[in-house]
Design a protein around this motif. Structure first.
Motif, PDB file in Angstrom:
ATOM      1  N   LEU A   1       6.274   6.051   3.979  1.00  0.00           N
ATOM      2  CA  LEU A   1       5.326   6.992   3.400  1.00  0.00           C
ATOM      3  C   LEU A   1       6.026   8.306   3.055  1.00  0.00           C
ATOM      4  CD1 LEU A   1       2.230   6.450   5.712  1.00  0.00           C
ATOM      5  CD2 LEU A   1       2.303   6.027   3.247  1.00  0.00           C
TER       6      LEU A   1
ATOM      7  N   SER B   1      -8.171   6.864   6.153  1.00  0.00           N
ATOM      8  CA  SER B   1      -7.948   6.066   4.957  1.00  0.00           C
ATOM      9  C   SER B   1      -6.824   5.105   5.287  1.00  0.00           C
ATOM     10  CB  SER B   1      -7.562   6.935   3.748  1.00  0.00           C
ATOM     11  OG  SER B   1      -6.230   7.388   3.867  1.00  0.00           O
TER      12      SER B   1
ATOM     13  N   PRO C   1      -3.672   4.563   3.985  1.00  0.00           N
ATOM     14  CA  PRO C   1      -2.323   5.113   4.188  1.00  0.00           C
ATOM     15  C   PRO C   1      -2.199   5.889   5.493  1.00  0.00           C
ATOM     16  CG  PRO C   1      -3.062   5.491   1.945  1.00  0.00           C
ATOM     17  CD  PRO C   1      -4.252   4.991   2.707  1.00  0.00           C
TER      18      PRO C   1
ATOM     19  N   LEU D   1       1.572  12.179   0.901  1.00  0.00           N
ATOM     20  CA  LEU D   1       0.493  12.740   1.692  1.00  0.00           C
ATOM     21  C   LEU D   1       0.781  14.228   1.940  1.00  0.00           C
ATOM     22  CD1 LEU D   1       0.092   9.911   4.370  1.00  0.00           C
ATOM     23  CD2 LEU D   1      -1.261  10.248   2.296  1.00  0.00           C
TER      24      LEU D   1
ATOM     25  N   ASP E   1      -4.080  16.065   3.836  1.00  0.00           N
ATOM     26  CA  ASP E   1      -4.333  14.739   4.398  1.00  0.00           C
ATOM     27  C   ASP E   1      -4.071  14.690   5.895  1.00  0.00           C
ATOM     28  OD1 ASP E   1      -4.904  13.355   1.875  1.00  0.00           O
ATOM     29  OD2 ASP E   1      -2.789  13.705   1.419  1.00  0.00           O
TER      30      ASP E   1
ATOM     31  N   LEU F   1       0.830  -1.202   0.000  1.00  0.00           N
ATOM     32  CA  LEU F   1       0.000   0.000   0.000  1.00  0.00           C
ATOM     33  C   LEU F   1       0.867   1.255   0.000  1.00  0.00           C
ATOM     34  CD1 LEU F   1      -2.792   1.330   0.234  1.00  0.00           C
ATOM     35  CD2 LEU F   1      -2.598   1.109   2.718  1.00  0.00           C
TER      36      LEU F   1
ATOM     37  N   THR G   1       1.057   4.507  -2.752  1.00  0.00           N
ATOM     38  CA  THR G   1       0.459   5.735  -2.232  1.00  0.00           C
ATOM     39  C   THR G   1       1.225   6.978  -2.683  1.00  0.00           C
ATOM     40  OG1 THR G   1      -0.386   4.578  -0.269  1.00  0.00           O
ATOM     41  CG2 THR G   1      -0.171   6.982  -0.121  1.00  0.00           C
ATOM     42  N   GLU G   2       0.496   7.962  -3.191  1.00  0.00           N
ATOM     43  CA  GLU G   2       1.086   9.245  -3.532  1.00  0.00           C
ATOM     44  C   GLU G   2       1.509   9.959  -2.247  1.00  0.00           C
ATOM     45  OE1 GLU G   2       1.640  10.570  -6.614  1.00  0.00           O
ATOM     46  OE2 GLU G   2       1.051   8.595  -7.379  1.00  0.00           O
TER      47      GLU G   2
END
Length: 222
Positions: A52, A201, A203, A16, A75, A9, A13-14
């Motif tokens: 992340l 969410s 992430p 945040l 986010d 994941l 993920t872009e």
């Protein structure tokens, strides 16, 4: 640290988008657009632990950052005091920092031991602070004057424009030293916990997991 599913994941993920204030040193501020401060260091650690990627958004006031978060343009929003009002923003991390509040007045003011002693007085607080709603709800006789920054509220006290100013003790002392604001009297006051508000969410759940790991690794008080 992460499961195979979580790592997959993270890879998809872009970055945040994360709030970054410009003038709340030493906790969250920016120098020439570069994020700095204790909270930023902590978020960097979470990023390193989880993989992340974080993209900091600055150049906005706290009120504007909060509005951007509510508009889903951010986010993560930090550092947030959890109140009845802010609890509706999203899912909170574990508190990662305690920031005792203090009141600042001109020298020679009798010691202030309780916020009730400010009833009937003008008290300057940085615009948009969560504590404003708490004070208005529980101490409506305190006249709150919202000003754009910690320096502005200190300057207002120094010039006699308001009776007192309220902010985190460490922020008040740091800002006063930075701008050579002297001859003020500090009344150490209330304790509140600060957290990060995160839009739910998958992430962001990993960010919460990272904060949980940090909480087990170290306990830091400021």
């Amino acid at each position: 640290m992460l499961s195979a599913k979580q790592r997959e994941l993270v890879a998809m993920t872009e970055p945040l988008s994360v709030s970054n204030e410009t003038d709340w040193a030493p906790i969250d501020f920016a120098i020439s657009g570069m994020p700095q401060g204790y909270s930023i260091d902590l978020l960097h650690l979470v990023s390193e632990m989880t993989g992340l990627r974080l993209r900091y958004i600055n150049g906005f006031s706290w009120s504007e950052l909060t509005k951007n978060y509510k508009a889903k343009e951010l986010d993560l929003l930090h550092s947030v005091i959890k109140t009845d009002e802010t609890s509706l923003l999203g899912e909170f991390s574990q508190p990662f920092l305690e920031l005792p509040f203090a009141v600042v007045t001109q020298e020679g003011t009798p010691q202030i031991d309780h916020i009730k002693q400010l009833q009937g007085k003008q008290v300057a607080i940085p615009t948009g602070w969560s504590i404003i709603e708490v004070i208005r709800q529980h101490y409506p006789q305190i006249e709150i004057v919202e000003l754009p920054s910690t320096y502005a509220i200190l300057h207002a006290v120094e010039q006699g424009e308001v009776f007192a100013a309220l902010d985190s003790s460490i922020i008040l002392h740091y800002t006063a030293k930075q701008f050579f604001v002297e001859e003020l009297q500090y009344h150490e006051q209330l304790d509140f916990s600060s957290s990060t508000s995160i839009r739910p969410s998958e992430p962001q759940d990993i960010v919460l997991y990272g904060f949980g790991r940090i909480g087990r690794l170290s306990l830091i008080h400021i």
